[in-house]
Structures are given as C-alpha cells and as structure tokens.
Enzyme design. Structure first.
Site, short mmCIF file in Angstrom:
data_model
loop_
_atom_site.label_atom_id
_atom_site.label_comp_id
_atom_site.label_asym_id
_atom_site.label_seq_id
_atom_site.Cartn_x
_atom_site.Cartn_y
_atom_site.Cartn_z
CB CYS A 73 -58.87 -48.47 -83.58
SG CYS A 73 -58.95 -48.99 -81.84
CB CYS B 276 -60.81 -52.93 -81.17
SG CYS B 276 -61.75 -51.62 -81.96
CB CYS C 191 -58.12 -50.42 -78.67
SG CYS C 191 -59.93 -50.42 -78.69
CE LYS D 280 -63.53 -45.04 -78.57
NZ LYS D 280 -62.86 -45.79 -79.65
NE ARG E 241 -63.40 -51.18 -77.12
CZ ARG E 241 -63.09 -52.34 -77.69
NH1 ARG E 241 -62.10 -53.08 -77.21
NH2 ARG E 241 -63.78 -52.79 -78.73
CD GLU F 195 -57.11 -38.93 -72.48
OE1 GLU F 195 -56.55 -38.66 -73.56
OE2 GLU F 195 -56.97 -40.01 -71.90
CE LYS G 34 -66.79 -43.59 -80.51
NZ LYS G 34 -65.83 -44.55 -80.95
CB SER H 33 -73.53 -47.45 -83.07
OG SER H 33 -72.91 -47.83 -81.86
C1 PBG Z 1 -62.82 -48.25 -82.33
C2 PBG Z 1 -64.10 -47.50 -82.36
C3 PBG Z 1 -65.32 -47.74 -81.71
C4 PBG Z 1 -66.24 -46.78 -82.19
C5 PBG Z 1 -65.54 -45.98 -83.09
N1 PBG Z 1 -64.22 -46.43 -83.17
C6 PBG Z 1 -65.73 -48.82 -80.77
C7 PBG Z 1 -65.16 -48.91 -79.43
O1 PBG Z 1 -64.37 -48.09 -78.98
O2 PBG Z 1 -65.50 -49.91 -78.81
C8 PBG Z 1 -67.67 -46.69 -81.80
C9 PBG Z 1 -68.54 -45.94 -82.76
C10 PBG Z 1 -70.01 -46.07 -82.55
O3 PBG Z 1 -70.51 -46.62 -81.56
O4 PBG Z 1 -70.73 -45.59 -83.44
N2 PBG Z 1 -62.17 -48.31 -81.13
#
Ligand code: PBG
Length: 332
Positions: free
Chosen positions: A122, A124, A132, A203, A225, A241, A256, A282
């Site tokens: 990515c 970002c 991104c 995602k 985003r 997707e 995700k 997270s």
């Molecule tokens: C990169 C990315 C993100 C996460 C994984 N890859 C952040 C986002 O999309 O803002 C988030 C992972 C997590 O919250 O544990 N784009």
C-alpha cells in the site's frame, strides 16, 4: 425424530466426548502476526492503544523474530512506519529498494529463512497526504480524488520491490480497481510468477482501523477512504469485489475487518475455493485489551472464542495481533 429420542446433551457429556465431536479448531499454523517496522536505532516502542504490540527498529527486530519463530508461527505481515519528513506525494518509500519494509524483509530472511514474510502493499504509510494512492485535486468538483490507474503503477513497483527483497506473499491493500491483475502481471514480468497474492479483496472503510493508523502513522491528512474502501452497509458489492480479484488471479481472498463482517467471511467461504483470510484488525484487538485490562472479561477465553468464531465462519487463516498469545495458550 425428536425429543425424547433425540437428546443433544449426550454429545456434550464429558470433555472427551466434546473433543471427539468438535467441528473447528484454531491451530498455530492458521495465524499471521503483523509487525510494525520503524526507522532509527534501539527502538522498541509500545503502541499506546495496542498494549503488547511494538514498533521495532531493524537492529532490535531479532528479539521479535526469535519469539515468533520459537512459538511456531509460520508468517508475519510487515508494515513500515515512515518518518514524516521522508514521506512524499507519491509514497516513494513504498517502492524504494532500501525502503523500511524491504530492509526488514531482508533482515527477517537472514534471521529465519523459513518464516514467511507477507508484505502489505500500500502507499498510505509513505504518502505525505496519507492516502493509499496518487491524489489529484479536481478543480471542477472542488475536492481531492485518489486516481486509480496512476496508483496502480506505483503499487506494482512496490510489490515487485518487496518480492525482490524476498517477500513470500504480496498482500495488496489499497483497494484500487484492477490491483490484482496489475500486480500479477508486474510480478510475472519480473520473474516472480511463484509469489502468491493475498488480496485484501473485501476491505471496508472501517473505524476499527483507528489504533493501526496511530501505530503506522498513516491516517489520511484530509478526507477519508470512502471512495476506495467499501461501504460497511454492502454485502453484494463485496462479492463483486471478490469476483474481480478471483478472476484477476488472487491466490487468497481476505475479509477485513473480521468481527463485524463474519457474514462476509461465510459468504466468501461458500462462493470460492480459495483460502479465505480474516483480518482481526487493530480496533478489535484494542477493545478486548481494554476490557481485559479493566478486569471485565477473561482475555484468553474471549480471544480463543473469537478465533474459533472466525474459523467457524469459514476463515482458513487469521491475521491477528493476538497471534503470539494464542500460540502460547495453545501450547499450554
Ligand atoms: C493499509 C492498511 C490499513 C490496515 C491494514 N493495511 C489501514 C487503512 O486502510 O487505513 C489496517 C489494519 C488494522 O487496523 O489492524 N491501507
């Protein structure tokens, strides 16, 4: 047939009986552990909203890699944390041969060649605006837009440089259309036709990523985003997707976040033969940690129940910040 002939409790009568009929189990082989790599020296910096998870500088990475390896975890997922001063509009740190992720990949391969390195692909973490992809300010609309095709070119460069550094799996996460096809072609042309793509196929634009954006220093500096990540209200769109990514050659499909999207894990399991990956993100980690720290829940029991839920929903693999804890619990 019904009660009293049928008595469901017969098969729950003892631990041995329950073990015998259990349908799903989490094993250490299912787990992928995310690691944050930061520039500098001597750094092992705990992320405040993610207790027990650290940003590591390269010189201290050995500590983490040894622990992960000794626990029997098969794969780590790498994220680069770039200094603000080193970021630019095109996220060049993402495709720099000496970028933080590339260096960490080489280091891990030195420390343990058998540990699989999954590279999150990515921009970002490396763009000064935190988006991104390539941002273009549209005068007519009066708003900034993330350009799809120019972003793809940079993403391909990032993926190829990650593979060059030794990454075993490429995991594109920026949600540009056509990213699997572009990366597959780029990898193949560069001679990496055997490197699989784990696509962030489904995602969502989720608030559960909050703690990660602190950890990776990757929050968008303006806007959000929502023009590239999915609307949490949509399920059919998720299948479209995933159809695209499957058709473009993705080897594994990810959903995700995981907890609020168990239905999508199940939907993908039923629709595809690919390995399905659940990303326990997270915010899902932080919520459990916070409740456990307050003494409100039993952390081990809640985590194992959650992981079992992902497996039952149809996930083959689970990316989780709890991976090391789970590996320890499964051992004892
Ligand atoms: C990169 C990315 C993100 C996460 C994984 N890859 C952040 C986002 O999309 O803002 C988030 C992972 C997590 O919250 O544990 N784009």
């Amino acid at each position: 047939m019904s009660y009293p002939i049928v008595r469901h409790r017969r098969l729950r009568s003892s631990a041995a009986m329950r073990n015998l009929v259990r349908e799903h189990a989490v094993t250490v082989n299912d787990l992928i552990y995310p690691i944050f790599i930061v520039r500098g020296e001597g750094i092992k910096n705990e992320i405040p909203s993610m207790p027990g998870v650290y940003q590591w500088s390269l010189d201290r990475l050995e500590e983490e890699i040894r622990e992960v390896s000794e626990l029997g975890i098969q794969a780590v997922l790498l994220f680069g944390v770039e200094d603000h001063g080193a970021k630019d509009a095109h996220g060049s740190g993402a495709y720099d041969a000496n970028g933080i992720v590339q260096q960490a990949t080489r280091r891990i391969k030195e420390l343990n060649p058998e540990l699989l390195v999954v590279a999150d692909t990515c921009l970002c973490e490396f763009t000064d605006h935190g988006h991104c992809g390539v941002v273009h300010y549209d005068e007519r609309k009066g708003q900034a837009d993330v350009l799809n095709d120019p972003s793809l070119e940079l993403l391909v460069k990032a993926a190829v440089s990650q593979a060059e550094a030794g990454a075993d799996i490429i995991a594109p996460s920026n949600m540009m259309d056509g990213f699997v096809q572009a990366i597959r072609r780029g990898l193949d042309e560069a001679g990496y036709e055997n490197v699989p793509i784990m696509s962030y196929a489904v995602k969502y634009a989720s608030s559960f990523y909050g703690p990660f954006r602190d950890a990776a220093n990757s929050a968008p500096q303006f806007g959000d985003r929502k023009t590239y990540q999915m609307d949490p209200a949509n399920a059919r769109e998720a299948l479209r997707e995933a159809d695209s990514d499957a058709a473009e050659g993705a080897d594994m499909l990810m959903v995700k976040p995981a907890l609020a999207y168990m239905d999508m894990i199940r939907a993908l399991r039923d629709r595809y033969l690919h390995p399905i990956v659940a990303y326990n993100v997270s915010g899902e980690f932080s919520m459990i940690k916070a409740a456990a720290a307050s003494g409100w829940i039993d952390e081990k029991a809640i985590v194992l129940e959650t992981m079992t839920g992902f497996k039952r929903a149809g996930a083959d693999l689970i990316i989780t910040y709890f991976a090391k804890d789970i590996a320890r619990w499964l051992r004892s």
